[in-house]
Motif scaffolding. Structure first.
Motif, mmCIF file in Angstrom:
data_model
loop_
_atom_site.group_PDB
_atom_site.id
_atom_site.type_symbol
_atom_site.label_atom_id
_atom_site.label_comp_id
_atom_site.label_asym_id
_atom_site.label_seq_id
_atom_site.Cartn_x
_atom_site.Cartn_y
_atom_site.Cartn_z
ATOM 1 N N UNK A 205 134.691 25.138 76.178
ATOM 2 C CA UNK A 205 135.080 23.746 76.462
ATOM 3 C C UNK A 205 134.769 22.861 75.243
ATOM 4 N N UNK A 206 133.576 23.067 74.681
ATOM 5 C CA UNK A 206 133.165 22.280 73.508
ATOM 6 C C UNK A 206 134.070 22.568 72.310
ATOM 7 N N UNK A 207 134.398 23.851 72.140
ATOM 8 C CA UNK A 207 135.265 24.225 71.026
ATOM 9 C C UNK A 207 136.646 23.579 71.169
ATOM 10 N N UNK A 208 137.180 23.613 72.381
ATOM 11 C CA UNK A 208 138.505 23.015 72.613
ATOM 12 C C UNK A 208 138.463 21.519 72.301
ATOM 13 N N UNK A 211 138.488 21.128 68.566
ATOM 14 C CA UNK A 211 139.798 21.447 67.995
ATOM 15 C C UNK A 211 140.820 20.356 68.278
ATOM 16 N N UNK A 212 140.823 19.844 69.491
ATOM 17 C CA UNK A 212 141.832 18.824 69.802
ATOM 18 C C UNK A 212 141.592 17.542 68.995
ATOM 19 N N UNK A 213 140.328 17.267 68.679
ATOM 20 C CA UNK A 213 140.030 16.082 67.860
ATOM 21 C C UNK A 213 140.336 16.331 66.374
ATOM 22 N N UNK A 219 145.551 24.766 68.639
ATOM 23 C CA UNK A 219 145.787 25.376 69.951
ATOM 24 C C UNK A 219 147.283 25.419 70.260
ATOM 25 N N UNK A 220 147.931 24.329 69.906
ATOM 26 C CA UNK A 220 149.365 24.212 70.155
ATOM 27 C C UNK A 220 150.126 25.376 69.517
ATOM 28 N N UNK A 221 149.847 25.614 68.238
ATOM 29 C CA UNK A 221 150.623 26.646 67.544
ATOM 30 C C UNK A 221 150.149 28.059 67.877
ATOM 31 N N UNK A 229 147.181 14.799 76.639
ATOM 32 C CA UNK A 229 146.769 14.296 77.956
ATOM 33 C C UNK A 229 146.160 15.351 78.876
ATOM 34 N N UNK A 230 145.732 16.448 78.309
ATOM 35 C CA UNK A 230 145.093 17.465 79.152
ATOM 36 C C UNK A 230 143.597 17.513 78.889
ATOM 37 N N UNK A 231 142.818 17.835 79.911
ATOM 38 C CA UNK A 231 141.372 17.978 79.706
ATOM 39 C C UNK A 231 141.120 19.340 79.051
ATOM 40 N N UNK A 232 139.963 19.486 78.376
ATOM 41 C CA UNK A 232 139.637 20.787 77.785
ATOM 42 C C UNK A 232 139.688 21.920 78.812
ATOM 43 N N UNK A 233 139.238 21.630 80.038
ATOM 44 C CA UNK A 233 139.263 22.671 81.071
ATOM 45 C C UNK A 233 140.697 23.076 81.404
ATOM 46 N N UNK A 234 141.567 22.091 81.509
ATOM 47 C CA UNK A 234 142.979 22.395 81.792
ATOM 48 C C UNK A 234 143.578 23.235 80.662
ATOM 49 N N UNK A 235 143.211 22.890 79.443
ATOM 50 C CA UNK A 235 143.726 23.641 78.289
ATOM 51 C C UNK A 235 143.224 25.086 78.343
#
Ligand SMILES: Nc1nc2c(ncn2[C@@H]2O[C@H](COP(=O)(O)OP(=O)(O)O)[C@@H](O)[C@H]2O)c(=O)[nH]1
Ligand SMILES: [Mg+2]
Length: 281
Positions: A205-208, A211-213, A219-221, A229-235
């Motif tokens: 969760x912390x890593x995600x 990465x998103x910041x 993650x996308x690629x 607009x997704x939470x780290x958990x959702x991702x």
């Protein structure tokens, strides 16, 4: 999960370093370029404060050039001597060697002036897995021409010759910086902390979040997932679904997807990622 070093262990490790430092004219401090500040330690900087230190940003092949430049700037702004290296590449040999000699030139001049006839000595230090042994091997050409025991304090120490320099044969293991939990986490991400004690679900969760910041597209690629607009958990759950990290009933296997994320990170599948805490600069 709180990552920590037992104060007693830390103190013992620092004491040992204090003794070793007395034997050398300079220090080669090997850092993992992916999390360079997490490889350091404020207490150690004090231990090394009256000897010249060369910081090697090793494994620089695993970090993006622009990120490396950013890191070098921070080191230079703190008046620290720093170069990048790839310990596993022979091309780094010359620049490491030259940087060591640049660093020790004033010491050599002082010795000459005073008529002191002793070889220049240096030691390689760093936290586990940063590439200390690799760098020693690179410098010695793997030959390990031992210099033999010397009388006195160095009796139990083995030195290897690197041209005009004597290098302590065994690298010194330094304790990492747990000054901040952020730094401790970074070391966990890159695999420098024993995986057995880690809670990968929490770390994922912390890593995600990181990465998103900092690396919007990683993650996308890598997983072809829209992260907006997704939470780290959702991702994390979406990665699990995409990669088939599912339990029998079809629900997400959090352990599996978390570990998978770290395997991908450490294999470089998420791209070249630098972990720095903005509090460092
Ligand atoms: N990609 C990469 N791997 C490296 C580099 N230097 C060392 N390694 C690898 O990192 C791992 C740990 O290296 P080692 O020298 O044993 O680390 P030590 O624990 O500090 O002595 C080994 O698998 C090395 O091959 C580097 O510059 N780039
Ligand atoms: Mg080693």
């Amino acid at each position: 999960m709180h990552l920590q070093w037992f104060p007693g262990h830390m103190t013992r490790a620092i004491r040992m370093m204090e003794e070793e430092v007395k034997l050398v004219d300079g220090i080669i401090f090997v850092l993992d370029s992916r999390a360079p500040f997490a490889c350091m330690n404020k207490r150690l900087e004090k231990v090394f404060s009256n000897k010249p230190v060369l910081y090697l940003l090793n494994k620089s092949d695993l970090v993006d050039q622009a990120d490396l430049k950013k890191v070098i700037k921070i080191f230079e702004s703190q008046n620290k001597r720093v170069i990048t290296s790839v310990g596993v590449n022979e091309k780094s040999l010359k620049s490491i060697y030259n940087a060591i000699f640049d660093m020790l030139k004033p010491v050599l001049d002082r010795y000459k002036q005073k008529g002191v006839k002793k070889p220049l000595r240096a030691m390689v230090v760093g936290i586990p897995n940063t590439g200390k042994s690799t760098v020693i091997n690179l410098l010695t050409g793997g030959k390990k021409a031992r210099t033999g025991d010397k009388a006195g304090v160095t009796k139990d120490k083995q030195w290897v010759k690197v041209k005009d320099l004597e290098l302590l044969d065994t690298p010194g293991t330094t304790p990492p910086s747990f000054d901040s939990q952020e730094n401790a986490k970074f070391l966990a991400y890159i695999g420098s902390i024993n995986d057995d004690i880690l809670d990968f679900n929490e770390l994922a969760i912390e890593l995600i979040k990181y990465l998103t910041v900092n690396y919007e597209n990683a993650i996308k690629t890598t997983y072809n997932i829209d992260v907006l607009d997704k939470t780290p958990l959702e991702i994390l759950e979406e990665i699990g679904a995409k990669r088939g990290a599912l339990k029998k009933g079809g629900e997400i296997d959090y352990d599996r997807v978390s570990k998978l994320l770290f395997t991908d990170l450490r294999k470089g599948k998420l791209g070249k990622i630098l972990f720095i805490d903005n509090g460092n600069d």
